[in-house]
Design an enzyme around this catalytic site. Structure first.
Site, PDB file in Angstrom:
ATOM      1  N   ASP A 190     -54.928   3.369 -25.515  1.00  0.00           N
ATOM      2  CA  ASP A 190     -53.917   2.630 -26.263  1.00  0.00           C
ATOM      3  C   ASP A 190     -52.730   3.552 -26.502  1.00  0.00           C
ATOM      4  O   ASP A 190     -52.911   4.704 -26.903  1.00  0.00           O
ATOM      5  CB  ASP A 190     -54.513   2.174 -27.608  1.00  0.00           C
ATOM      6  CG  ASP A 190     -53.709   1.085 -28.294  1.00  0.00           C
ATOM      7  OD1 ASP A 190     -52.471   1.153 -28.243  1.00  0.00           O
ATOM      8  OD2 ASP A 190     -54.322   0.191 -28.894  1.00  0.00           O
ATOM      9  N   ARG A 205     -49.934   2.337 -28.343  1.00  0.00           N
ATOM     10  CA  ARG A 205     -49.082   1.717 -29.363  1.00  0.00           C
ATOM     11  C   ARG A 205     -48.791   2.670 -30.514  1.00  0.00           C
ATOM     12  O   ARG A 205     -47.773   2.559 -31.176  1.00  0.00           O
ATOM     13  CB  ARG A 205     -49.742   0.442 -29.886  1.00  0.00           C
ATOM     14  CG  ARG A 205     -49.688  -0.701 -28.916  1.00  0.00           C
ATOM     15  CD  ARG A 205     -50.465  -1.894 -29.426  1.00  0.00           C
ATOM     16  NE  ARG A 205     -51.896  -1.631 -29.448  1.00  0.00           N
ATOM     17  CZ  ARG A 205     -52.806  -2.502 -29.871  1.00  0.00           C
ATOM     18  NH1 ARG A 205     -52.419  -3.679 -30.339  1.00  0.00           N
ATOM     19  NH2 ARG A 205     -54.091  -2.205 -29.842  1.00  0.00           N
TER      20      ARG A 205
END
Length: 421
Positions: free
Chosen positions: A333, A335
């Site tokens: 990930d 983000r």
């Protein structure tokens, strides 16, 4: 025509290519985190007069490349100045105490919606200052909300929800504006390392990252975010008023086209329904929508991962959900929710009574920034698409919030999604 001090002639391409700029005294550096706009000074990232620039990069985030294409094609003049007549926010946001805290907001300009007002003198003096935030009104019409009205879960009240099933919202579009020292501190690295890596990993796109240490503000070429407010925006900053909120990361395939491989659209529309209901109870609702497609890995990577998951031996199983992403992207990930709470601080939020999110990363980032969170609202099982069971089981096993049982290793292996057909 008369050449300007930087050697360029209005209306014509520059006679030479500038790989970097040099310190000038025409405009003062940005005093990030100052208590007032006057003390802070404007962020000037326009290119119409390079002597005025006090920031690296330019406006419009990822759309800045389209602006360059328009200039190259002759469709847009380099000298165009925005006419800001009647563009003022429909609702005034702030200022709030967090605006004067240099640690609370590092990834957006809190004064970005008010430049025509707070920097009127500078604009009159010829400085080309552009808004980085715009606030307007809208009606949001979703089939899921119409269905909620038809089934009696929501009732139009003419204020938050009209008879057509449309929700009345205030919405704000926000461009990223990074204070590099603050961003580096959030990620636990040195500012010099951040600048060097940003320069190198964008293929040397912004030399000033490494040549202009005096410029501390950077407008990165990435997507921004939009916030949707249900009810009175001024109530967001009142901790006594119930706030229902979701911070949502973009998923074009699900949010727009209804792909059944993930829970993104169901969770988004469920959050909107919860926000409407909360606003109708006298509270206020908020959805903060960030452009971080495919966990900020992008759609190409996301689709490659889909193929790898569906084609692997044993099929698309929950126990391999994160592993397949890491095999393709090198990371699960990207983000990195460290910057996400900034928009909440811009709105003056100190307490979220109902957080519509199962994400531990988001919860930890919000509470870690000093915002209190009360109840956490999970996605009801009946809203989970069958093929998204792989995702939801993998996430709850990895620590995502759930009021129900946590799948064990055997259950993760037995949760299998459909194939590519």
């Amino acid at each position: 025509m008369t050449a300007r001090a930087d050697g360029s002639v209005p209306g014509r391409p520059s006679p030479h290519i500038r790989l970097t700029s040099h310190p000038v005294t025409a405009v003062h550096a940005v005093n990030w985190g100052a208590a007032t706009a006057a003390e802070r000074g404007p962020v000037i990232a326009t290119t119409s007069n390079r002597l005025h620039r006090n920031a690296i990069g330019t406006h419009s985030g990822s759309y800045s490349v389209y602006r360059a294409l328009a200039v190259a094609a002759g469709a847009l003049s380099r000298e165009h100045r925005a006419d800001l007549t009647n563009t003022a926010p429909t609702d005034v946001v702030g200022p709030y105490a967090q605006w004067g805290d240099p640690q609370a907001i590092v990834s957006l300009d809190p004064w970005g919606a008010a430049v025509a007002d707070v920097f009127a003198t500078e604009l009159a003096d010829g400085q080309d200052i552009r808004p980085t935030i715009a606030v307007t009104k809208a009606h949001v019409l979703l089939p899921e909300i119409i269905e909620a009205v038809q089934k009696g879960r929501l009732r139009p009240d003419g204020r938050v929800l009209v008879d057509s099933g449309a929700a009345v919202v205030t919405k704000a579009a926000i461009e990223p504006v990074w204070h590099l020292p603050g961003v580096a501190a959030r990620f636990g690295c040195s500012e010099s390392d951040l600048r060097r890596v940003l320069f190198e990993e964008t293929g040397g796109m912004y030399p000033e990252l490494v040549t202009r240490g005096d410029l501390e503000v950077f407008l990165p070429p990435i997507g921004g975010q939009t916030v949707y407010i249900f009810g009175d925006p001024h109530k967001l900053a009142d901790p006594a008023v119930e706030l229902t909120a979701r911070v949502h990361d973009e998923c074009n395939g699900s949010d727009v086209f209804g792909s059944d491989i993930c829970t993104c659209r169901p969770y988004l529309t469920h959050a909107i329904e919860e926000c409407i209901a909360g606003a109708q109870r006298g509270g206020v609702g908020l959805v903060a929508y960030s452009r971080k497609e495919g966990r900020a890995l992008g759609e190409v990577t996301k689709f490659l991962v889909y193929n790898a998951r569906k084609r692997q031996v044993g099929g698309d199983t929950a126990d391999q959900y994160f592993a397949r992403t890491e095999c393709v992207a090198g990371v699960q990930d990207m983000r990195f929710q460290e910057l996400m709470p900034d928009v909440l601080h811009w709105l003056g939020i100190t307490k979220i009574h109902r957080l519509v999110s199962m994400s531990n990363m988001k919860y930890d980032a919000i509470t870690g920034s000093g915002i209190e969170v009360g109840e956490r609202v999970n996605l009801p099982d009946e809203l989970i698409p069958a093929d998204a069971r792989v995702e939801i089981d993998a996430k709850t096993a990895a620590g995502y919030f759930t009021p129900g049982p946590i799948p064990d290793a055997d259950q993760l292996r037995s949760t299998v999604g459909r194939d590519l057909r």
